[in-house]
Write an enzyme that holds these catalytic residues in place. Structure first.
Site, PDB file in Angstrom:
ATOM      1  CB  ALA A  11      -0.922  -0.004   1.213  1.00 42.62           C
ATOM      2  CG  ASP A  69      11.613  -6.841  -7.030  1.00 49.78           C
ATOM      3  OD1 ASP A  69      10.825  -6.876  -6.078  1.00 49.78           O
ATOM      4  OD2 ASP A  69      12.619  -7.564  -7.082  1.00 49.78           O
ATOM      5  CG  PHE A 149       7.507   1.462   2.776  1.00 52.43           C
ATOM      6  CD1 PHE A 149       7.398   2.537   1.908  1.00 52.43           C
ATOM      7  CD2 PHE A 149       7.945   0.248   2.265  1.00 52.43           C
ATOM      8  CE1 PHE A 149       7.726   2.413   0.564  1.00 52.43           C
ATOM      9  CE2 PHE A 149       8.268   0.112   0.916  1.00 52.43           C
ATOM     10  CZ  PHE A 149       8.157   1.201   0.070  1.00 52.43           C
ATOM     11  CE1 TYR A 151      16.336  -3.485   5.391  1.00 54.27           C
ATOM     12  CE2 TYR A 151      14.979  -3.490   3.402  1.00 54.27           C
ATOM     13  CZ  TYR A 151      15.676  -4.168   4.378  1.00 54.27           C
ATOM     14  OH  TYR A 151      15.720  -5.542   4.352  1.00 54.27           O
ATOM     15  NE  ARG A 178       8.398   2.130  -5.158  1.00 56.11           N
ATOM     16  CZ  ARG A 178       9.020   2.005  -3.978  1.00 56.11           C
ATOM     17  NH1 ARG A 178       9.082   3.023  -3.140  1.00 56.11           N
ATOM     18  NH2 ARG A 178       9.583   0.870  -3.637  1.00 56.11           N
TER      19      ARG A 178
HETATM   20  P1  ITT Z   1       5.248  -5.947  -3.913  1.00 55.75           P
HETATM   21  O1  ITT Z   1       6.173  -7.041  -4.351  1.00 55.75           O
HETATM   22  O2  ITT Z   1       3.847  -6.400  -3.616  1.00 55.75           O
HETATM   23  O3  ITT Z   1       5.266  -4.736  -4.824  1.00 55.75           O
HETATM   24  P2  ITT Z   1       7.096  -5.709  -1.659  1.00 55.75           P
HETATM   25  O4  ITT Z   1       6.978  -4.983  -0.348  1.00 55.75           O
HETATM   26  O5  ITT Z   1       7.367  -7.176  -1.647  1.00 55.75           O
HETATM   27  O6  ITT Z   1       5.773  -5.363  -2.501  1.00 55.75           O
HETATM   28  P3  ITT Z   1       9.656  -5.245  -3.018  1.00 55.75           P
HETATM   29  O7  ITT Z   1       9.892  -6.707  -3.133  1.00 55.75           O
HETATM   30  O8  ITT Z   1       9.871  -4.394  -4.222  1.00 55.75           O
HETATM   31  O9  ITT Z   1       8.174  -4.945  -2.495  1.00 55.75           O
HETATM   32  O10 ITT Z   1      10.506  -4.561  -1.868  1.00 55.75           O
HETATM   33  C1  ITT Z   1      11.370  -5.274  -1.049  1.00 55.75           C
HETATM   34  C2  ITT Z   1      11.548  -4.589   0.264  1.00 55.75           C
HETATM   35  O11 ITT Z   1      12.424  -3.482   0.085  1.00 55.75           O
HETATM   36  C3  ITT Z   1      10.299  -4.019   0.926  1.00 55.75           C
HETATM   37  O12 ITT Z   1       9.608  -4.971   1.673  1.00 55.75           O
HETATM   38  C4  ITT Z   1      10.899  -2.938   1.824  1.00 55.75           C
HETATM   39  O13 ITT Z   1      11.428  -3.518   3.003  1.00 55.75           O
HETATM   40  C5  ITT Z   1      12.089  -2.470   0.979  1.00 55.75           C
HETATM   41  N1  ITT Z   1      11.722  -1.259   0.220  1.00 55.75           N
HETATM   42  C6  ITT Z   1      11.210  -1.184  -1.033  1.00 55.75           C
HETATM   43  N2  ITT Z   1      11.024   0.081  -1.388  1.00 55.75           N
HETATM   44  C7  ITT Z   1      11.411   0.844  -0.339  1.00 55.75           C
HETATM   45  C8  ITT Z   1      11.442   2.229  -0.067  1.00 55.75           C
HETATM   46  O14 ITT Z   1      11.020   3.125  -0.948  1.00 55.75           O
HETATM   47  N3  ITT Z   1      11.911   2.642   1.119  1.00 55.75           N
HETATM   48  C9  ITT Z   1      12.334   1.759   2.047  1.00 55.75           C
HETATM   49  N4  ITT Z   1      12.327   0.426   1.888  1.00 55.75           N
HETATM   50  C10 ITT Z   1      11.871  -0.033   0.705  1.00 55.75           C
END
Ligand code: ITT
Length: 193
Positions: A11, A69, A149, A151, A178
């Site tokens: 989300a 990702d 969210f 890190y 992103r």
């Molecule tokens: P979806 O696969 O459903 O999109 P996810 O949370 O599994 O969601 P990712 O595999 O892309 O997403 O992300 C891996 C992890 O990296 C995520 O759970 C966060 O801990 C971290 N992460 C991703 N984007 C971040 C951000 O903008 N800031 C901080 N941590 C982030």
């Protein structure tokens, strides 16, 4: 207004990307498409996982869609947690446990440089496109802030003295991995439409 499915169950990502897309595109969520299951992410690369998520939705629904990702790549840890960022400490998406493990693994380490890397996979009219966004920074020695969210409480982007979690959503989006990947996506969609 164009509609695009964003293949994510996260989300936080959804609201970041909707803010970045503005009025030009309306995001359709997986929930709105009736997809409730976790989409498999079994590739050893961010590119592979982003494509895997987008293909899963395209094959199921036959609609234009994209997936993101993201990984945190820490230099002193040889690029870890990288593609394993979601499940670094546990099997689930336990942000607090991940942050504590990262702090532990960097105890006494001088080089705290790291980067976030996002890969977006877009499937448009059956064709696949990839967009990458990177932000360089460092890992703080303790967590600060409550925004964002994952890190974010540990990541200080280069040129800043506060973490992503201490910034407003708009300030993070303006410089984040992103934000940069989405800017490329938007540019492509605007030019192409
Ligand atoms: P979806 O696969 O459903 O999109 P996810 O949370 O599994 O969601 P990712 O595999 O892309 O997403 O992300 C891996 C992890 O990296 C995520 O759970 C966060 O801990 C971290 N992460 C991703 N984007 C971040 C951000 O903008 N800031 C901080 N941590 C982030």
């Amino acid at each position: 207004m164009k509609k695009l499915i964003f293949a994510t169950n996260n989300a936080h990502k959804l609201s970041e990307v909707q803010a970045l897309l503005g009025d030009a595109f309306t995001l359709v969520t997986l929930k709105q498409c009736g997809i409730t299951e976790d989409i498999p992410e079994t590739s050893p690369t961010l590119e592979g996982n982003a494509l895997q998520k987008a293909r899963y939705i395209y094959e199921k629904l036959g609609c234009d869609c994209f997936a993101d990702d993201t990984g945190l790549e820490v230099t002193a840890l040889g690029g870890a947690p990288g593609v394993h960022s979601a499940r670094y400490a546990t099997d689930g998406h336990d942000f607090e446990a991940n942050n504590l493990l990262l702090l532990k693994n960097l105890e006494g380490v001088a080089d705290r440089s790291a980067r976030f890397r996002t890969v977006i996979a877009l499937i448009l009219d059956g064709k696949e496109y990839l967009f990458e966004g990177i932000v360089e920074g460092t890992i703080a020695t303790s967590q600060s802030g409550t925004e964002g969210f994952g890190y974010d409480p540990l990541f200080v982007p280069s040129g800043e003295i506060i973490t992503f979690a201490q910034m407003s959503a708009d300030a993070k989006n303006a410089i984040s991995h992103r934000g940069r990947a989405v800017a490329k996506l938007v540019n492509f969609l605007k030019v192409g439409s």
